[in-house]
Design a protein around this motif. Structure first.
Motif: not given
Length: 299
Positions: A31-34, A112-115, A157-161
């Motif tokens: 995952r990529t996390v921001l 994938d994850v936005l904080v 354009p991603s399936e799971e966030k």
């Protein structure tokens, strides 16, 4: 009125096994996390938590270039297997925000994850004494920023966030915290309501959403705000929470174990096993607006 201690039988001041980032169920591998405002304090603790959960890439934004560079450098040293990216950004800057997301798109990077952690701590003054300019700036940072980032995140354009919003007990504690910093309570409440409405209109399968109060963490912002409120505040004598509590809870919030809390407001201190299996789970499942913002006393 229900208090923190009476709502659940078990609360925490530090991390514990159920939210440990070493649990395979909470793995962030691939995952990529921001994280906005991730170079100090709570945001930095959350970045470290996701690194401990083996996230592949962690992007942290911060306003101060030197502080951001130092934070990224420390994280790289501590977690050499994780890719860290520092982005100097004032989240109130719409053009800079557009450029951040456009640059990610050009590189083919999907978050994938936005904080949503960056916030304005507001001013220890009544709203009309603080004045329009100060309060409206709080709205820009504590509300508009959430909408801008959430929209750009959702339209990828991603399936799971997974969207994790750092809220505050100031949205609920009208007797103690809000009178001291009313602009903060007002704008954080509005921001949390915004995230709550986004969750209402969004399936957790498309974008899982959760807001939480990180706890009493001793950060430079807390020192500054509490110092402005009271010259005699005893920082050494106060029983602050360990920063790993919020850092690890954020990782848990970005897992499918937290899906039943989609759109709700939590405290990081609340025991997640009791939330999942105790009496409070029945209230969450049966009462649509339980642990959400609304008007108390009206059906």
């Amino acid at each position: 009125m229900t208090s923190l201690t009476s709502l659940l039988k078990t609360t925490h001041k530090g991390s514990y096994p159920a939210i440990s980032p070493s649990r395979p169920e909470l793995s962030q591998v691939g995952r990529t996390v921001l994280i906005t405002g991730g170079s100090t304090g709570v945001g930095y603790a959350i970045a470290r938590g996701f690194a401990q959960a083996s996230a592949s890439r962690i992007i942290i934004s911060g306003r101060r270039e030197e502080v951001l560079k130092a934070a990224v450098g420390k994280l790289v040293d501590d977690f050499p297997k994780v890719q860290f990216v520092g982005k100097q950004l004032d989240v109130a800057d719409l053009q800079g925000t557009d450029e951040l997301w456009a640059d990610l798109g050009r590189q083919g990077i999907t978050v994938d994850v936005l904080v949503l952690n960056a916030s304005s701590p507001s001013h220890p003054q009544p709203i009309l004494e603080a004045g329009f300019d100060k309060i409206w700036q709080d709205f820009i940072i504590n509300v508009r920023t959430l909408l801008v980032f959430a929209e750009k995140f959702y339209k990828q354009p991603s399936e799971e966030k997974f969207l994790v919003n750092l809220s505050t007990m100031a949205i609920q504690d009208w007797n103690n915290i809000v009178p001291e910093i009313p602009g903060y309570g007002l704008t954080k409440s509005a921001g949390t309501l915004l995230i709550q409405q986004i969750a209402k209109d969004t399936s957790p399968k498309d974008m899982q959403v959760l807001s939480f109060h990180p706890g009493s963490i001793l950060t430079e912002t807390v020192r500054r705000v509490m110092g402005n409120i009271s010259d005699s505040f005893d920082f050494d004598g106060y029983d602050f929470d360990d920063e790993d509590l919020c850092g690890h809870f954020a990782v848990w919030a970005a897992s499918r174990e937290a899906e039943f809390l989609h759109g709700r407001f939590m405290w990081a201190a609340w025991d997640v096993d009791e939330l999942r299996k105790g009496e409070i789970r029945k209230l969450i499942d049966e009462e649509t607006y339980y642990l959400q913002i609304g008007v108390k006393g009206l059906t």
